[in-house]
Design an enzyme around this catalytic site. Structure first.
Site, PDB file in Angstrom:
ATOM      1  N   LYS A 147      -3.648 -11.533  -7.311  1.00 34.70           N
ATOM      2  CA  LYS A 147      -4.911 -11.660  -6.597  1.00 34.70           C
ATOM      3  C   LYS A 147      -5.991 -10.778  -7.229  1.00 34.70           C
ATOM      4  O   LYS A 147      -5.691  -9.697  -7.726  1.00 34.70           O
ATOM      5  CB  LYS A 147      -4.668 -11.206  -5.148  1.00 34.70           C
TER       6      LYS A 147
ATOM      7  N   LYS B  59       0.826  -1.210   0.000  1.00 37.37           N
ATOM      8  CA  LYS B  59       0.000   0.000   0.000  1.00 37.37           C
ATOM      9  C   LYS B  59       0.860   1.258   0.000  1.00 37.37           C
ATOM     10  O   LYS B  59       0.461   2.272  -0.566  1.00 37.37           O
ATOM     11  CB  LYS B  59      -0.957   0.006   1.193  1.00 37.37           C
TER      12      LYS B  59
ATOM     13  N   LYS C 178     -10.062  -5.479  -5.379  1.00 42.13           N
ATOM     14  CA  LYS C 178     -11.187  -4.587  -5.660  1.00 42.13           C
ATOM     15  C   LYS C 178     -10.742  -3.261  -6.234  1.00 42.13           C
ATOM     16  O   LYS C 178     -11.509  -2.555  -6.840  1.00 42.13           O
ATOM     17  CB  LYS C 178     -12.102  -4.413  -4.438  1.00 42.13           C
TER      18      LYS C 178
END
Ligand code: TRP
Length: 333
Positions: A197, A115, A200
């Site tokens: 992965k 992140k 979203k």
């Protein structure tokens, strides 16, 4: 009334619209615990602000995530459904646990590293201490079991370390939680890059199936799913795309991968992709219509929020008074 039951806790962030990965890897399994455990399912809005959010959108998604919990089969009579920021004990214990979490431990978290790479202009302290807040969520309720996707395994292990450390210093205070990570469906991969992965926040919409995508969209996205140049529906080297579709199909139909391979033996990728798309669309149909019904009733959702946070706060308070006494805070009211 629930005192003798063991506790399950999990949380979902109200950021971005949830994916098939969130559904199969976590939420779909939540309701299986409702009879045997005392279950707390939380909308973790405080975690969401570790990356910049649009306030109006965050608010709406908080309602939506709660509606989605229920649309996925969580009965508010049998589960405590609530919003993290409505129970101040999360922030309180989060701070205390910050003081029992090491800089080095937090620096090693892969989610923090990912992140911070993605949000290089906003590497804030909250993003860094995110895992101690998550530990607070879990430890507040004396949780035994935490159903999560495999990407949360490292955070969960840190929660266990924090609990053990605190217990080691002050004597038994927290139950040390176990993760519950469903083996086959814990990791749903991107449809565009099957080595990554399904996320979203992926900017490529074709890579991601959203729980609330309509039927045609779901089928279209599966038709476009990246596979390999072969034609056999089998797992194997260089066949991550097909393997991902096999595990998705297996997860929604309840079949194991061998049976899926047998079922599509001799049939091509086109047939298979269509079958996966239809099966996924079928399995999400109900969720979608329930969501539409529930999310339209804001007042009802607010009633659930109030009831949930009152119940959660009561349980959290028991842990908090123990913790405060142990660390040496004065108790003058
Ligand atoms: N970090 C989790 C995620 O992004 C969300 C979360 C916050 C959580 N607190 C939790 C999950 C406690 C399980 C238990 O998916």
């Amino acid at each position: 009334m629930f005192q003798d039951k063991k506790v399950v806790f999990s949380g979902v962030q109200p950021s971005g619209s949830l994916t098939l990965g969130n559904y199969l890897g976590a939420i779909k399994n939540f309701s299986a615990f409702s009879d045997e455990y005392r279950c707390y399912y939380c909308v973790v809005d405080m975690h969401a602000i570790t990356v910049r959010q649009n306030p109006a959108e965050l608010r709406r998604r908080t309602y939506d995530t709660l509606a989605l919990y229920m649309a996925c089969g969580l009965d508010p009579e049998k589960n405590v459904l609530f919003v993290q920021s409505h129970v101040p004990a999360h922030a309180e214990l989060g701070w205390i646990l910050d003081c029992y979490t090491m800089f080095g431990e937090l620096s090693r978290m892969t989610q923090f590293k990912d992140k911070s790479a993605k949000n290089a202009d906003n590497i804030n302290a909250g993003l860094f201490t995110y895992p101690s807040l998550m530990a607070a969520d879990i430890l507040l309720y004396q949780t035994e079991l935490v159903p999560v996707g495999v990407d949360q395994k490292q955070h969960l292990e840190l929660s266990r370390d924090i609990a053990n450390r605190f217990n080691g210093v002050y004597g038994d205070t927290f139950v040390v939680p176990e993760g519950y990570i469903p083996q086959t469906t814990a990791k749903i991969m991107s449809l565009a890059e099957p080595s990554k992965k399904m996320s979203k926040s992926d900017p490529n919409e074709n890579a991601v199936i959203r729980i609330l995508d309509d039927r045609d969209t779901i089928i279209r996205k599966f038709k476009r799913a990246v596979t390999d140049s072969g034609c056999e529906v089998r797992r194997g080297e260089g066949k991550e795309g097909i393997e991902n579709l096999i595990s998705i199909y297996g997860a929604v139909t309840g079949k194991n991968p061998d049976d899926v391979e047998a079922e599509f033996d001799g049939r091509g990728y086109g047939d298979f992709k269509l079958a996966v798309g239809e099966a996924v669309a079928d399995s999400l149909e109900n969720v979608r219509s329930e969501f539409a019904r529930l999310s339209a009733d804001k007042k009802y959702l607010e009633d659930i929020m109030r009831k949930g946070s009152a119940e959660a706060a009561r349980a959290a308070m028991r842990t908090m008074s123990k913790v405060k006494r142990k660390v040496g805070f004065t108790d003058v009211r």
